[in-house]
Design an enzyme around this catalytic site. Structure first.
Site, PDB file in Angstrom:
ATOM      1  N   ASN A 190      25.305  49.015  41.551  1.00 28.06           N
ATOM      2  CA  ASN A 190      26.509  48.295  41.144  1.00 28.06           C
ATOM      3  C   ASN A 190      26.334  46.852  41.603  1.00 28.06           C
ATOM      4  OD1 ASN A 190      29.095  47.457  40.531  1.00 28.06           O
ATOM      5  ND2 ASN A 190      30.002  48.331  42.370  1.00 28.06           N
ATOM      6  N   GLY A 191      26.326  45.912  40.657  1.00 29.40           N
ATOM      7  CA  GLY A 191      26.170  44.506  41.024  1.00 29.40           C
ATOM      8  C   GLY A 191      25.180  43.826  40.104  1.00 29.40           C
ATOM      9  N   ARG A 237      35.843  52.300  36.539  1.00 32.41           N
ATOM     10  CA  ARG A 237      34.995  51.215  37.037  1.00 32.41           C
ATOM     11  C   ARG A 237      33.982  50.740  36.001  1.00 32.41           C
ATOM     12  NH1 ARG A 237      35.124  50.242  42.299  1.00 32.41           N
ATOM     13  NH2 ARG A 237      33.117  49.225  42.095  1.00 32.41           N
ATOM     14  N   TRP A 252      29.116  49.581  33.504  1.00 30.88           N
ATOM     15  CA  TRP A 252      29.768  48.487  32.783  1.00 30.88           C
ATOM     16  C   TRP A 252      28.676  47.435  32.649  1.00 30.88           C
ATOM     17  CZ3 TRP A 252      31.164  43.294  33.475  1.00 30.88           C
ATOM     18  CH2 TRP A 252      32.195  42.828  32.662  1.00 30.88           C
ATOM     19  N   HIS A 310      57.948  21.897  23.037  1.00 29.56           N
ATOM     20  CA  HIS A 310      56.882  20.904  23.172  1.00 29.56           C
ATOM     21  C   HIS A 310      55.665  21.238  22.321  1.00 29.56           C
ATOM     22  CE1 HIS A 310      59.231  18.942  26.223  1.00 29.56           C
ATOM     23  NE2 HIS A 310      59.398  20.110  26.823  1.00 29.56           N
ATOM     24  N   LYS A 324      37.771  47.949  36.210  1.00 29.94           N
ATOM     25  CA  LYS A 324      38.855  47.931  37.203  1.00 29.94           C
ATOM     26  C   LYS A 324      38.605  46.898  38.306  1.00 29.94           C
ATOM     27  CE  LYS A 324      42.606  49.704  39.067  1.00 29.94           C
ATOM     28  NZ  LYS A 324      43.843  49.201  38.452  1.00 29.94           N
ATOM     29  N   CYS A 360      30.738  48.982  38.154  1.00 29.09           N
ATOM     30  CA  CYS A 360      30.081  50.247  37.835  1.00 29.09           C
ATOM     31  C   CYS A 360      30.517  51.249  38.889  1.00 29.09           C
ATOM     32  CB  CYS A 360      28.564  50.112  37.900  1.00 29.09           C
ATOM     33  SG  CYS A 360      27.909  48.972  36.693  1.00 29.09           S
ATOM     34  N   LYS A 399      49.984  42.812  29.861  1.00 27.72           N
ATOM     35  CA  LYS A 399      49.979  44.277  29.700  1.00 27.72           C
ATOM     36  C   LYS A 399      49.834  44.623  28.216  1.00 27.72           C
ATOM     37  CE  LYS A 399      49.247  44.821  32.875  1.00 27.72           C
ATOM     38  NZ  LYS A 399      48.853  44.597  34.177  1.00 27.72           N
ATOM     39  N   GLU A 401      46.168  43.746  27.021  1.00 23.15           N
ATOM     40  CA  GLU A 401      45.133  44.627  27.572  1.00 23.15           C
ATOM     41  C   GLU A 401      45.212  46.037  27.000  1.00 23.15           C
ATOM     42  OE1 GLU A 401      44.382  43.641  32.184  1.00 23.15           O
ATOM     43  OE2 GLU A 401      46.380  44.375  31.731  1.00 23.15           O
ATOM     44  N   GLU A 416      52.897  38.478  32.931  1.00 23.77           N
ATOM     45  CA  GLU A 416      52.453  39.849  33.196  1.00 23.77           C
ATOM     46  C   GLU A 416      52.805  40.767  32.013  1.00 23.77           C
ATOM     47  OE1 GLU A 416      50.470  41.182  34.975  1.00 23.77           O
ATOM     48  OE2 GLU A 416      50.999  43.279  35.210  1.00 23.77           O
TER      49      GLU A 416
HETATM   50  C1  F6R Z   1      45.325  43.477  34.783  1.00 25.69           C
HETATM   51  C2  F6R Z   1      44.281  43.684  35.744  1.00 25.69           C
HETATM   52  C3  F6R Z   1      43.420  42.539  36.137  1.00 25.69           C
HETATM   53  C4  F6R Z   1      43.382  42.474  37.667  1.00 25.69           C
HETATM   54  C5  F6R Z   1      42.404  41.383  38.132  1.00 25.69           C
HETATM   55  C6  F6R Z   1      42.386  41.296  39.640  1.00 25.69           C
HETATM   56  O1  F6R Z   1      46.001  44.646  34.478  1.00 25.69           O
HETATM   57  O2  F6R Z   1      44.105  44.770  36.222  1.00 25.69           O
HETATM   58  O3  F6R Z   1      43.886  41.335  35.609  1.00 25.69           O
HETATM   59  O4  F6R Z   1      44.667  42.209  38.109  1.00 25.69           O
HETATM   60  O5  F6R Z   1      41.120  41.665  37.672  1.00 25.69           O
HETATM   61  O6  F6R Z   1      42.027  42.503  40.223  1.00 25.69           O
HETATM   62  P1  F6R Z   1      42.372  42.823  41.720  1.00 25.69           P
HETATM   63  O7  F6R Z   1      43.856  42.932  41.825  1.00 25.69           O
HETATM   64  O8  F6R Z   1      41.687  44.124  42.001  1.00 25.69           O
HETATM   65  O9  F6R Z   1      41.841  41.690  42.537  1.00 25.69           O
END
Ligand code: F6R
Length: 595
Positions: free
Chosen positions: A104-105, A29, A78, A496, A590, A2, A477, A480, A473
């Protein structure tokens, strides 16, 4: 999870507008609802209360009708406890309406408090854990002053939390932190004071900040900010620092979305990563040469960076281990004071990563934080910090922080084998090559490819060795950003079982480099092609196995950077075409500060 934001002494007398603008910068966030509480400058006769506005939905185009005022708090949510409703949005008021809380939490013990408070006739208007905080303070303030009532309440909360409290009568804001980030900023010219979950919220006004530590609280009044230790209640010295972040870092700079801006910024951020941390990298290289065992951990994108680190090390003849941070605990028993735990994180606030790092630290491991955001919990608990310098990453999905982390791990690898300067030159060359390669011709090709994939339901991505973390990765991308199911496999895994999924025209991306894996990856490609797959090569070379080729720069073991950037851009254009919001994908936040 949040976003928290507050202002005291708003010089425009439109504190609600200032808070709304700050919350928009924090929307990454959390973005299911938002709200603001303000003490109005002119009070309506007979109304001695804070005024609150709360709405569900994204904050992007939101406007507020709250009256003028110089002190306000706000929140972008969130959801954890309680569905996405106006009532559950923060701020939450006490029964008098004179005290409001943003949070937040997660308050793990909120139910026991709620039961007690209901018995004492407190009226609740939401299903959240946060609302109990407002009522707990209200209860305590009957017997003590507000500041100690807030501190005492906060100390009683179980879980990782950060709160902001506004009081109508005294016109002060009190904030406290334990496990969730909080930062304060001061605009010395205008005597404006800010509180935020993250710096971009108030970067427009100041870059002079103090990051709160766990167990710290601040009291912000019209005349200044005081820092306290939450347990002892004693005042502490503020540790102000001036960040080298600029306002433009938190703006879109003419790009339609932060995500696209941040993808393009990689032309600069990758080189920047190679300019910093030399001393620390050489120090770590020494430890590794002395026999320290390296373990890479991270979550999501950062875990793929961790895996790539393991491949970089292996290519240089160095052994290492890697784990998703959330799967590390069973292996903790093999961690000791000869372990170098390299924790990778954009935010430095990811709960799973912090838990693993704290546990390893207890066992004597040296903690290395490869982080992007500054002042984070991870940074403060680490023994060695390698900030990757990509600047604020606002889009929820990680791009430029990831490649800056990848460049940092690559440099570390070269340092261990005494080839640091060579590594630095290669990274600089990579950045130069990317500048030419990321041109309109490439972008148009990617837009056309995205258009051709718009109605697909599944796509597959394969790669071998270093290109394996790159495929993970790449697929993440796409998932997401566009909500299209993309699945990554090590090329060798195909036969396999996975190959059953390939039918006529199934889109299959093949990530490849011009190296010893080339022949093997082309053999796997032939297996896909024989089942009718539509083969899209992402590689620096042509091959008859490819139906289409997205050509990437041929840079040896750094080829994966271009291959990954193709996935970032395809995800972006697919997201746009499929009606997703590339900066704020559904259900994601985020910083994942909960377990
Ligand atoms: C993917 C993404 C998430 C973060 C993961 C870890 O695009 O953003 O998978 O990589 O939540 O976040 P951090 O790097 O902040 O520990």
């Amino acid at each position: 999870m949040c976003g928290i934001f507050a202002v005291v002494n708003d010089k425009t007398n439109h504190a609600a507008q200032t808070v709304l603008a700050g919350l928009k910068k924090l929307e990454y966030r959390g973005y299911d609802s938002w709200g603001i509480a303000i003490k109005p400058t002119s009070l309506t006769p007979g109304v001695q209360k804070l005024q609150v506005e709360k709405h569900i939905g994204k904050i992007g185009e939101a406007k507020t009708n709250l009256p003028e005022g110089t002190i306000a708090i706000g929140h972008t949510r969130w959801a954890t406890h309680g569905g996405v409703t106006d009532e559950n949005a923060h701020p939450h008021l006490d029964c008098s309406g004179k005290l409001a809380v943003i949070h937040n939490g997660i308050v793990e013990n909120y139910l026991e408090f709620k039961e007690e408070l209901i018995k004492k006739d407190h009226q609740f208007s939401s299903e959240t854990d946060t609302e109990v905080i407002a009522h707990l303070i209200e209860e305590k303030v009957k017997h003590q002053n507000l500041v100690s009532a807030v501190f005492k309440t906060f100390n009683d909360l179980v879980g990782s939390n950060a709160i902001g409290v506004i009081d109508f009568e005294s016109e002060i804001i009190i904030a406290a932190r334990n496990g969730s980030p909080l930062v304060i900023g001061v605009d010395e010219i205008n005597h404006q004071y800010f509180l935020g979950s993250d710096v971009p919220a108030f970067l427009k006004y100041t870059n002079k900040v103090h990051f709160l530590d766990d167990g710290e609280a601040v009291v912000i009044t019209k005349t200044g900010i005081k820092l306290f230790d939450l347990k002892t209640g004693k005042e502490k010295k503020l540790n102000w620092q001036t960040l080298d972040w600029k306002l433009e870092d938190a703006e879109k700079a003419g790009f339609p979305h932060f995500l696209l801006k941040e993808i393009h910024e990689q032309k600069e951020t990758i080189t920047k990563a190679a300019l910093i941390n030399e001393k620390e990298i050489l120090e770590m290289a020494k430890l590794i040469r002395q026999g320290y065992k390296t373990v890479f951990i991270g979550c999501g994108t950062a875990s793929y960076c961790a895996l790539a680190g393991k491949y970089f090390f292996a290519n240089a003849g160095i052994t290492s281990e890697n784990y998703g941070a959330y799967e590390y605990l069973p292996f903790l028993k093999f961690t000791n004071n000869k372990t170098l735990l390299i924790t990778i994180s954009q935010s430095g606030e990811t709960a799973d990563t912090l838990i693993a790092s704290k546990a390893a630290k207890k066992r004597g491991a040296i903690i290395v934080a490869v982080v992007n955001a500054r002042g984070s919990t991870l940074e403060r608990m680490a023994d060695i910090v390698l900030p990757v310098g990509a600047g604020p990453e606002i889009a929820v999905v990680s791009t430029k922080a990831f490649t800056a982390q990848l460049a940092t791990l690559y440099l570390l690898t070269t340092a261990i084998t005494n080839k640091y300067d060579e590594g630095k030159n290669k990274i600089n060359k990579l950045a130069d090559v990317l500048k030419d390669w990321l041109n309109p011709v490439l972008i148009n090709q990617l837009i056309d490819t995205a258009k051709s994939l718009m109605k697909e339901e599944h796509i597959y991505v394969i790669g071998k060795h270093l290109n394996y973390p790159a495929t993970l990765e790449f697929a993440l991308k796409i998932k997401e950003t566009s909500y299209l199911h993309a699945e990554a496999f090590a090329a060798g895994e195909l036969k396999h079982g996975v190959i059953t999924l390939i039918q006529k025209n199934t889109p299959c991306f093949v990530l490849a480099s011009n190296d010893e894996t080339k022949n093997e990856i082309l053999s796997s490609t032939a297996e896909l092609k024989a089942r009718g797959g539509r083969i899209i090569g992402v590689a620096p070379f042509e091959s008859p196995e490819f139906d289409e080729l997205i050509k990437t720069p041929d840079l040896g073991d750094l080829t994966i950077f271009g291959n990954i950037i193709v996935g970032q851009l395809l995800g972006y254009y697919l997201g746009i075409g499929r009606g997703a919001d590339p900066d704020k994908p559904r259900n994601l936040a985020k910083s994942v500060t909960v377990k």
